[in-house]
Design an enzyme around this catalytic site. Structure first.
Site, short mmCIF file in Angstrom:
data_model
loop_
_atom_site.label_atom_id
_atom_site.label_comp_id
_atom_site.label_asym_id
_atom_site.label_seq_id
_atom_site.Cartn_x
_atom_site.Cartn_y
_atom_site.Cartn_z
N HIS A 28 39.91 -11.00 11.34
CA HIS A 28 39.59 -9.59 11.16
C HIS A 28 40.37 -8.70 12.12
O HIS A 28 40.19 -8.79 13.33
CB HIS A 28 38.08 -9.42 11.41
CG HIS A 28 37.57 -8.05 11.25
ND1 HIS A 28 36.99 -7.36 12.29
CD2 HIS A 28 37.53 -7.21 10.18
CE1 HIS A 28 36.60 -6.17 11.86
NE2 HIS A 28 36.91 -6.06 10.59
N ARG A 29 41.26 -7.89 11.57
CA ARG A 29 42.19 -7.07 12.37
C ARG A 29 43.04 -7.98 13.26
O ARG A 29 43.40 -7.60 14.39
CB ARG A 29 41.45 -6.03 13.21
CG ARG A 29 40.40 -5.22 12.43
CD ARG A 29 39.64 -4.22 13.31
NE ARG A 29 38.41 -3.77 12.66
CZ ARG A 29 37.44 -3.08 13.25
NH1 ARG A 29 37.58 -2.72 14.51
NH2 ARG A 29 36.35 -2.73 12.60
N GLU A 84 43.44 -9.83 8.37
CA GLU A 84 42.95 -8.62 7.72
C GLU A 84 43.55 -7.44 8.46
O GLU A 84 43.61 -7.44 9.70
CB GLU A 84 41.41 -8.57 7.79
CG GLU A 84 40.79 -7.47 6.95
CD GLU A 84 40.34 -6.24 7.71
OE1 GLU A 84 39.83 -5.32 7.09
OE2 GLU A 84 40.52 -6.19 8.96
N ASP A 107 44.22 -2.95 8.49
CA ASP A 107 43.75 -1.63 8.03
C ASP A 107 44.95 -0.70 7.90
O ASP A 107 45.60 -0.40 8.91
CB ASP A 107 42.76 -1.06 9.05
CG ASP A 107 41.52 -1.92 9.20
OD1 ASP A 107 40.75 -2.02 8.24
OD2 ASP A 107 41.34 -2.51 10.29
N HIS A 148 42.59 0.92 12.67
CA HIS A 148 41.28 0.94 12.02
C HIS A 148 40.66 2.33 11.95
O HIS A 148 40.27 2.82 10.89
CB HIS A 148 40.32 -0.02 12.73
CG HIS A 148 38.94 0.01 12.13
ND1 HIS A 148 37.97 0.91 12.56
CD2 HIS A 148 38.38 -0.69 11.12
CE1 HIS A 148 36.88 0.73 11.84
NE2 HIS A 148 37.10 -0.22 10.96
N GLU A 180 43.37 -3.91 3.80
CA GLU A 180 42.35 -2.88 3.53
C GLU A 180 42.99 -1.50 3.53
O GLU A 180 43.66 -1.12 4.50
CB GLU A 180 41.22 -2.91 4.58
CG GLU A 180 40.19 -1.83 4.23
CD GLU A 180 39.02 -1.70 5.19
OE1 GLU A 180 38.82 -2.58 6.05
OE2 GLU A 180 38.31 -0.68 5.08
N LYS A 196 42.26 1.87 4.36
CA LYS A 196 41.19 2.49 5.16
C LYS A 196 41.14 3.99 4.87
O LYS A 196 42.12 4.69 5.05
CB LYS A 196 41.49 2.21 6.65
CG LYS A 196 40.51 2.78 7.62
CD LYS A 196 39.10 2.32 7.38
CE LYS A 196 38.80 0.92 7.89
NZ LYS A 196 37.46 0.45 7.45
N ASP A 210 36.20 -11.99 13.85
CA ASP A 210 37.06 -11.68 15.00
C ASP A 210 37.46 -12.96 15.74
O ASP A 210 38.37 -12.94 16.57
CB ASP A 210 36.29 -10.78 16.00
CG ASP A 210 35.99 -9.38 15.44
OD1 ASP A 210 36.45 -9.07 14.32
OD2 ASP A 210 35.28 -8.62 16.13
O1 G3P Z 1 37.43 -6.74 5.98
C1 G3P Z 1 36.17 -6.21 6.15
C2 G3P Z 1 36.02 -5.23 7.24
O2 G3P Z 1 37.25 -5.01 7.86
C3 G3P Z 1 35.44 -3.95 6.81
O3 G3P Z 1 35.01 -3.17 7.87
O4 G3P Z 1 35.17 -1.34 9.47
O5 G3P Z 1 36.04 -3.56 10.08
O6 G3P Z 1 37.26 -2.17 8.44
P1 G3P Z 1 35.92 -2.55 9.01
CA CA Z 2 39.05 -3.56 7.94
#
Ligand code: G3P
Ligand code: CA
Length: 272
Positions: free
Chosen positions: A40-41, A67, A69, A82, A141, A143, A266
Site C-alpha cells: 500500500h503506497r 499500490e 495514488d 496520496h 488508484e 485519487k 503497509d
Molecule cells: O488501495 C486502497 C487504499 O489505498 C484506499 O485508501 O486512502 O489509502 O488511498 P487510501
Molecule cells: Ca490509495
C-alpha cells in the site's frame, strides 16, 4: 454479472473474441490460487509512502503489487501522492493541483518519516511505469479524480504508451472511490481490470455489488466491511476482492480467513 458477458451477443460474437474471454477467465476467482500481496503506497510501513524507496522495498519484499495514488499538478504532470495537499508527506505546503511539477519535484518527500529518507522525491506516474513494468504489478488508484477532469484519458494514454493497456504478463489494475471515473476508465481501457474502492455500508448490498460487476473486476472494501458473505457475493458476481488497509498481523489473519484474493497492506512481510 460480468460486464463483457453482456457484450457477447450470440455464438458468432463469442467466437470472435476468444482472447478477451481468455484474459477474463484467468482473472476469475476459481482460477486464483494464492493471495496477492499489495504494498500500500509501496512498503509504506517501512519507507515513505508513494516514493521510489517504498516501491523498491516492496519489490525486495516480493510483494505482488505496489499500490499508487495518482494526481495531477497545475501544469498537467501526473504524479504520485496520496493527500490532495503536499503538507503531510513533504516539506512543502499547498494543494497538489495548485503547484507546478517543478515546484513539487524540488520538495523532500522522505524526511517527514525519517532522516534516512531525506531527499526522496515525489515520483511521476510515468517514471513508475517505466521502472516497475514487468517487475511487479501496479494497482493504480485515481485519487480524487473529480479534481482533475480528464485524468482518466491521461492515465490511459500513458498506459498505452508503455503497452500496459493490454497487459500480458504484467499486472495492472485501475481503481478509485469515484465510481463514475471507473466507468469511464473501463470504457477507455477495456482490457484493464477495474476496481471499486468501497468504504460505505450502502455499497455492500447485493444490489450494489451486482451493479459494480457491470464494469469492475475488483471489489475492494475497507477491511471493517469485510465478511465471508460479502466476499462470496463479490465472487458470485465474478469479481475478486482486495481489502485494505491491513496494518496489523491480526487484520492480515482476519482477511486470510475471509478468503479475500488480495491484502493491501503497509507491511507486505506480514502476509505469508
Ligand atoms: O488501495 C486502497 C487504499 O489505498 C484506499 O485508501 O486512502 O489509502 O488511498 P487510501
Ligand atoms: Ca490509495
Amino acid at each position: 454479472m460480468k460486464k463483457r458477458l453482456g457484450l457477447v451477443i450470440g455464438l458468432s460474437a463469442a467466437i470472435l473474441i476468444p482472447s478477451l474471454q481468455e484474459t477474463k477467465a484467468e482473472e476469475s476467482p476459481k482460477h486464483h490460487h494464492k493471495i496477492d500481496i499489495v504494498a500500500h503506497r509501496g512498503a509504506s510501513g517501512y519507507a515513505p509512502e508513494n516514493t521510489i524507496a517504498a516501491f523498491d522495498l516492496a519489490v525486495k519484499m516480493k510483494a505482488d503489487y505496489i499500490e499508487i495514488d495518482v494526481q495531477r499538478t497545475k501544469d498537467g504532470k501526473l504524479i504520485l501522492i496520496h493527500d490532495t495537499t503536499v503538507d503531510r508527506t513533504t516539506d512543502g505546503t499547498g494543494k497538489v493541483g495548485d503547484l507546478t511539477y517543478k515546484e513539487i519535484r524540488r520538495l523532500d518527500a522522505g524526511s517527514w518519516m525519517s532522516e534516512k529518507y531525506k531527499g526522496e522525491k515525489v515520483p511521476t506516474f510515468e517514471e513508475v511505469l517505466k521502472r516497475y513494468k514487468g517487475k511487479i504489478g501496479i494497482l493504480i488508484e485515481l485519487k480524487s479524480p473529480e479534481l482533475y477532469p480528464g485524468i482518466e484519458g491521461e492515465v490511459a494514454k500513458l498506459l498505452k504508451a508503455y503497452h500496459l493497456d493490454k497487459p500480458r504478463n504484467e499486472k495492472v489494475i485501475v481503481q478509485s472511490f469515484n465510481f463514475d471515473s471507473m466507468k469511464e476508465a473501463d470504457q477507455l481501457l477495456p482490457r484493464i481490470p477495474i476496481g471499486v474502492l468501497i468504504n460505505k455500508t450502502a455499497d455492500t448490498t447485493d444490489a450494489a455489488i451486482e451493479q459494480f460487476s457491470a464494469y469492475a473486476e475488483y471489489y475492494n472494501p475497507s477491511y471493517g466491511l469485510v465478511t465471508a458473505e460479502l466476499v462470496t457475493k463479490a465472487h458470485e458476481e465474478g469479481m475478486k476482492v482486495q481489502s485494505w488497509t491491513a496494518r496489523s498481523r491480526e487484520t492480515v489473519q482476519f482477511l486470510l480467513e475471509m478468503k479475500v484474493d488480495g491484502i493491501i497492506t503497509d507491511y507486505p512481510d506480514y502476509v505469508k
